[in-house]
Scaffold this active site. Structure first.
Site, short mmCIF file in Angstrom:
data_model
loop_
_atom_site.label_atom_id
_atom_site.label_comp_id
_atom_site.label_asym_id
_atom_site.label_seq_id
_atom_site.Cartn_x
_atom_site.Cartn_y
_atom_site.Cartn_z
CG ASP A 1 -2.14 1.03 0.85
OD1 ASP A 1 -3.20 0.79 0.10
OD2 ASP A 1 -2.11 1.93 2.08
CE1 TYR B 1 -5.07 6.83 1.99
CE2 TYR B 1 -4.72 6.87 4.21
CZ TYR B 1 -4.94 6.41 3.14
OH TYR B 1 -4.98 5.47 3.53
CG HIS C 1 -5.43 -3.14 0.64
ND1 HIS C 1 -4.77 -3.00 -0.95
CD2 HIS C 1 -5.25 -2.54 1.34
CE1 HIS C 1 -4.21 -1.73 -0.50
NE2 HIS C 1 -4.36 -1.60 0.97
#
Length: 185
Positions: free
Chosen positions: A4, A111, A166
């Protein structure tokens, strides 16, 4: 090696320091070019709703803290296809780490930085051998993002892992370790 956001860091390292890298392994972490292109796809935009929510200062932090970090912990529970991949004890450790001073803000900073063009990696070819391991049931990142672009990463192999989301390394650790050991041998 990275998963990730860790994969994003690994991709950047591979592009910026090719002389220091022989092999790269990424787990459910698309090549930056693929990820950027996917933001034009309405389906991927819906999958990535939380990325946009996390851009809202103060509110995102407040919502993430609600009900013992439920929103964040659901990110482990709900996409997992392997029952028991995350125990209550595992989730308690994550919640405890989120509660550390500055931890939540640091997590959300990844983010938020993604929307700053000045921080984007310069897309350069990666000549090293690359292994992309992909849990096929990832609800956040579409399967089409698994394979790096051949013109940028000519020595890439993609391995799809069924019965994994994920969190492929938590759900199918035996298979992931087998693939990693073969790649790094």
């Amino acid at each position: 090696m990275g998963h990730d956001w860790g994969a994003g860091i690994a991709w950047t390292f591979a592009m910026e320091h090719p002389e220091k890298l022989e092999r790269l392994a990424v787990l459910n972490g698309p090549h930056p070019e693929r990820l950027l292109a996917s933001m034009k796809d309405p389906v991927q935009l819906v999958r990535s709703w939380y990325v946009f929510f996390f851009q809202i200062p103060w509110l995102a932090e407040q919502v993430c803290q609600l009900d013992g970090y439920k929103l964040l912990l659901d990110g482990f529970r709900n996409p997992a296809v392997t029952k028991g991949a995350f125990t209550r004890e595992d989730l308690a450790i994550y919640a405890e780490s989120y509660a550390q001073p500055g931890a939540l803000e640091a997590m959300l900073a990844y983010y938020r930085a993604a929307f700053r063009p000045s921080l984007a990696p310069k897309l350069k070819p990666v000549e090293a051998r690359v292994l992309s391991i992909w849990g096929v049931n990832d609800p956040h990142l579409g399967r089409e993002l698994a394979t790096p672009p051949a013109d940028k990463v000519p020595n890439a192999t993609t391995e799809y892992v069924p019965d994994a989301s994920h969190w492929v390394h938590h759900e199918q650790p035996g298979r992931v370790n087998e693939l990693l050991l073969a790649h790094l041998a």
